[in-house]
Design a protein around this motif. Structure first.
Motif, PDB file in Angstrom:
ATOM      1  N   ARG A  77       0.840  -1.203   0.000  1.00 50.55           N
ATOM      2  CA  ARG A  77       0.000   0.000   0.000  1.00 50.55           C
ATOM      3  C   ARG A  77       0.871   1.248   0.000  1.00 50.55           C
ATOM      4  O   ARG A  77       1.834   1.367   0.754  1.00 50.55           O
ATOM      5  N   LEU A  78       0.499   2.195  -0.874  1.00 48.57           N
ATOM      6  CA  LEU A  78       1.077   3.529  -0.899  1.00 48.57           C
ATOM      7  C   LEU A  78      -0.067   4.502  -0.679  1.00 48.57           C
ATOM      8  O   LEU A  78      -1.076   4.462  -1.402  1.00 48.57           O
ATOM      9  N   ALA A  79       0.086   5.384   0.330  1.00 48.61           N
ATOM     10  CA  ALA A  79      -1.028   6.268   0.677  1.00 48.61           C
ATOM     11  C   ALA A  79      -0.500   7.631   1.082  1.00 48.61           C
ATOM     12  O   ALA A  79       0.613   7.768   1.597  1.00 48.61           O
ATOM     13  N   GLY A  80      -1.318   8.621   0.844  1.00 48.88           N
ATOM     14  CA  GLY A  80      -1.035   9.982   1.285  1.00 48.88           C
ATOM     15  C   GLY A  80      -2.291  10.580   1.888  1.00 48.88           C
ATOM     16  O   GLY A  80      -3.417  10.246   1.488  1.00 48.88           O
ATOM     17  N   GLU A 113      -5.133   6.444  -1.930  1.00 47.23           N
ATOM     18  CA  GLU A 113      -4.592   5.117  -1.639  1.00 47.23           C
ATOM     19  C   GLU A 113      -4.349   4.397  -2.955  1.00 47.23           C
ATOM     20  O   GLU A 113      -5.217   4.422  -3.852  1.00 47.23           O
ATOM     21  N   LEU A 114      -3.209   3.775  -3.070  1.00 45.39           N
ATOM     22  CA  LEU A 114      -2.898   2.875  -4.170  1.00 45.39           C
ATOM     23  C   LEU A 114      -2.424   1.576  -3.550  1.00 45.39           C
ATOM     24  O   LEU A 114      -1.464   1.562  -2.781  1.00 45.39           O
ATOM     25  N   LEU A 115      -3.106   0.478  -3.881  1.00 43.10           N
ATOM     26  CA  LEU A 115      -2.703  -0.777  -3.268  1.00 43.10           C
ATOM     27  C   LEU A 115      -2.846  -1.917  -4.269  1.00 43.10           C
ATOM     28  O   LEU A 115      -3.712  -1.915  -5.158  1.00 43.10           O
ATOM     29  N   GLY A 116      -1.949  -2.852  -4.088  1.00 44.11           N
ATOM     30  CA  GLY A 116      -2.028  -4.117  -4.805  1.00 44.11           C
ATOM     31  C   GLY A 116      -2.115  -5.218  -3.773  1.00 44.11           C
ATOM     32  O   GLY A 116      -1.295  -5.302  -2.853  1.00 44.11           O
TER      33      GLY A 116
END
Length: 743
Positions: free
Chosen positions: A502-505, A526-529
């Motif tokens: 997960r990449l989040a801001g 949120e960007l998640l795989g």
């Protein structure tokens, strides 16, 4: 011989012996009665042995040394004095002569002292009997003095009649209040040495010392409550029967209660013009109560800096008492100083922040009227950063005139940096969720100002992961944070098993333990795989699938409760919305929404009724197109207690939850607190549905009891619950341990 020798023998000798003069027996202040002189024979009566003189008059006269002809002649030497004494002894009668020095005569010694010691066995040695000393100590303890005490002379003083006191004719009834002796008695019990001794003392001297101390205490209390002529006498009454406690009696004579006849302030004009007078609460006609006067003077010293006078000084009061009218004229000098506005911020000491970042934390701008409350708020904000060991903020005069005519007051911030690194850990347990422990390392100022780097790990029976977060606090605005995080997590629950990156801001405006804000919000991305296992109803088996999700979550909360972790009154309303896109094999757009409300209703000082309601929905996509970790579940310590984590809702053929697209939950608690402990009874309810429309046709209920241990940072809770209408596969009892209330 010198005249000084005569002074040692100036005693009136009579046939009756020596008699002191009447003035020597006279008590101070006593008048001596005049009596006719009595004739006393100078010689003893014949045959009266009881009145026979010790020496004859001739012998007495012979022992008195003659005076030198010249009284101013120098004194003789010691050798001359010794020679004269030897001559007198040789000329004395034989029956009165002293022969030899009695101190130099040889002493006859006991012959046993020269005898040799016998063998040790011949000594008769008695063993040491400890019991006699123990008994003696117990006897001393039983001889401890017992006592009680009482206060006499304190009676209620009615308020004066305005018709009889002209000075009070224009004063309100509230000002002409009566003096209540119960308040004096209550304060005396709090401070009394007699009361603190619990009726026992080692001896009578200790009781006397306590009585004397409490006499002064009671007098001080009376003087402090307008009785300036008060006196207190102490006495001890012994029991008539010889048994029972002694009674210490403190008799108070309060005297008149002095009241304000005038209140005057010597001060230059201030703005607003009634700033000083309205800050002084006591009024004309009220008793001169020391506590109220001191509090009122302190209130003036606080109020003036809140309204533009940072350098105000309160002088020494002058109270003039008039015993003829039992009144007091009160005068207080006040020096307000220059009316000022906020000036520049200057720093000193070990620098943590520059002046421009400190100005970001301030809730005022240069040129605003000085207010000490805003200065205190700034100091608290600096402390809340956690980067200071010592920080002080105080005004300094500049002499520079502002455009509005006030003078600029600079703010001097003295800084002392504290440790910037922190280690933290927390742990909890929940049925279905297992043991979960999280630890973190934080450097709060690695990227100044307030740019923090946070590294954390999760180690649990069903969760393992690690993350790194950059966070800048107070980013361009007070209490606004900007975060960017990267994490990897493995989850293994009954509902799903997932490996997620997960990449989040996020940008958030949040409450803190020092400032609980009525409105808070957050928004971000949120960007998640995630690779997750789910039951494929088309294939009839559990299958793995990789989901790629992009989301724009946002939240807003209206908080009118009185505490973040342990609210007892008020309410909270919050709403969450997250537009999302599921990428991969066909793009699906959908939205997730959740609304929650909580309320807290106190009953008395120890009982709180708390309630919670939550409704959520996912719309725009079918359940299989939504990653299992993004669906709604219910059950667990923060949801419906009595059930395992994520246990409620639709299930697959293996009786494992598969999640749903809608959620309803409700809870009610009765919280009873006693001291640092508490007991909670609760009932929870919830349902998860496949449809995006929330349903109530299959609500499940759980009930239980909880214990609370209240600490300075919030309550620690232990909840034990059981499902109502338990179904196969569900636990009979579920246990939840965490920090903070359930909601």
């Amino acid at each position: 011989m010198p005249l000084r020798v005569c002074a040692a023998v100036c005693v009136l000798i009579t046939a009756q012996g020596w008699i002191p003069s009447a003035s020597a027996l006279q008590a101070p202040g006593q008048t001596t009665p005049q009596t006719p002189p009595q004739t006393t024979p100078s010689r003893p009566q014949p045959g009266n042995a009881a009145t026979e003189p010790i020496i004859t008059d001739e012998e007495f006269d012979a022992t008195i040394p003659t005076l030198d002809a010249d009284p101013n002649a120098p004194l003789g030497t010691i050798e001359e004095w010794d020679a004269e004494q030897t001559r007198l002894e040789q000329n004395a009668s034989p029956d009165r002569a002293i022969t030899g020095d009695p101190l130099s005569a040889p002493m006859e010694l006991d012959p046993e002292l020269d005898a040799p010691l016998g063998p040790i066995g011949s000594f008769d040695v008695e063993p040491f009997d400890e019991s006699q000393y123990t008994q003696a100590a117990e006897d001393d303890a039983t001889r401890a003095v017992r006592y009680t005490y009482r206060i006499e002379g304190l009676t209620a003083r009615p308020a004066p009649d305005a018709s009889e006191t002209p000075a009070l004719s224009d004063v309100s009834d509230k000002a002409r209040k009566a003096v209540d002796p119960d308040d004096i008695r209550a304060r005396f019990r709090e401070l009394s040495a007699l009361d603190d001794g619990d009726g026992r003392a080692a001896n009578g001297a200790m009781v006397s010392a306590r009585m004397i101390e409490d006499q002064q205490l009671l007098a001080d209390l009376l003087i402090g409550q307008c009785f300036f002529d008060a006196t207190v006498n102490g006495a001890v009454e012994m029991p008539e029967s010889g048994e029972g406690p002694m009674v210490v009696v403190l008799t108070a004579s309060p005297g008149p209660c002095y009241r304000f006849d005038s209140i005057t302030f010597t001060a230059p004009p201030v703005e607003p013009e009634d700033l000083i007078t309205r800050s002084f609460v006591p009024a004309i006609g009220e008793p001169v109560d020391a506590d109220r006067v001191l509090a009122a003077e302190a209130n003036i010293a606080v109020a003036l800096p809140q309204y533009g006078y940072p350098f105000a000084q309160v002088g020494q009061r002058d109270v003039l008492l008039d015993p003829a009218t039992d009144s007091a004229d009160y005068t207080l000098p006040v020096t307000p100083g220059a009316r000022s506005s906020f000036g520049d911020i200057v720093t000193s000491g070990t620098s943590v922040f520059e002046a421009d970042h400190i100005a970001t934390l301030a809730r005022f701008d240069k040129g605003d009227l000085y207010d000490s409350r805003l200065v205190d708020d700034l100091r608290k904000a600096l402390v809340a950063t956690g980067l200071y060991s010592v920080v002080a903020v105080k005004p300094e005069p500049t002499g520079e005139v502002a455009p509005d005519g006030t003078q600029y007051a600079a703010l001097a911030v003295e800084q002392e940096a504290g440790p910037a690194r922190t280690l933290a850990a927390n742990a909890g347990y929940g049925t279905g969720q297992g043991i979960r422990a999280q630890g973190s390392w934080t450097h709060r100022n690695l990227f100044p100002p307030e740019g923090a780097l946070i590294a954390s790990i999760i180690a649990g029976t069903q969760e393992q992961g690690a993350s790194g977060t950059f966070r800048r606090s107070n980013a361009g605005r007070r209490d606004r944070s900007v975060e960017l995080s990267l994490s990897a997590l493995r989850s293994d629950f009954a509902a799903f098993e997932a490996f997620t990156g997960r990449l989040a801001g996020r940008i958030s405006y949040s409450s803190t333990p020092i400032w609980q804000k009525p409105i808070t919000y957050s928004y971000g991305f949120e960007l998640l795989g995630t690779n997750e296992q789910d039951f494929n109803f088309d294939l009839g088996r559990r299958d793995r699938r990789t989901y790629y999700v992009a989301a724009l979550p946002g939240q807003i909360t209206w908080d009118r409760s009185n505490d973040l972790l342990d609210p007892t009154t008020g309410f909270r309303l919050s709403a969450q919305v997250s537009p999302e896109a599921s990428l991969g094999s066909g793009t699906q757009f959908y939205g997730r929404g959740l609304v929650e409300a909580t309320g807290y209703f106190p009953f008395g000082d120890s009982i709180v009724l708390a309630g919670r309601a939550r409704v959520g929905s996912i719309f725009g996509a079918d359940r299989p197109d939504i990653a299992p970790s993004r669906r709604y579940y219910a059950g667990g310590g923060g949801s419906v207690r009595g059930f395992g984590f994520q246990e409620l809702g639709p299930k697959d053929p293996d009786n494992r939850p598969i999640g749903g697209r809608s959620l309803v939950e409700g809870a009610a608690e009765v919280r009873y607190r006693f001291g640092n402990y508490g007991i909670v009874g609760f009932v929870d309810a919830g349902q998860v549905s496949i449809s995006s429309t929330p349903g109530f046709d299959d609500l499940r209920f759980g009930a239980g009891l909880g214990g609370r241990f209240y600490t300075n940072f919030g309550p620690m809770r232990l909840d034990v619950a059981t499902p109502i209408g338990r179904r196969p596969g569900e636990s009979r009892v579920s246990i939840y341990i965490s920090i903070g209330q359930a909601f």
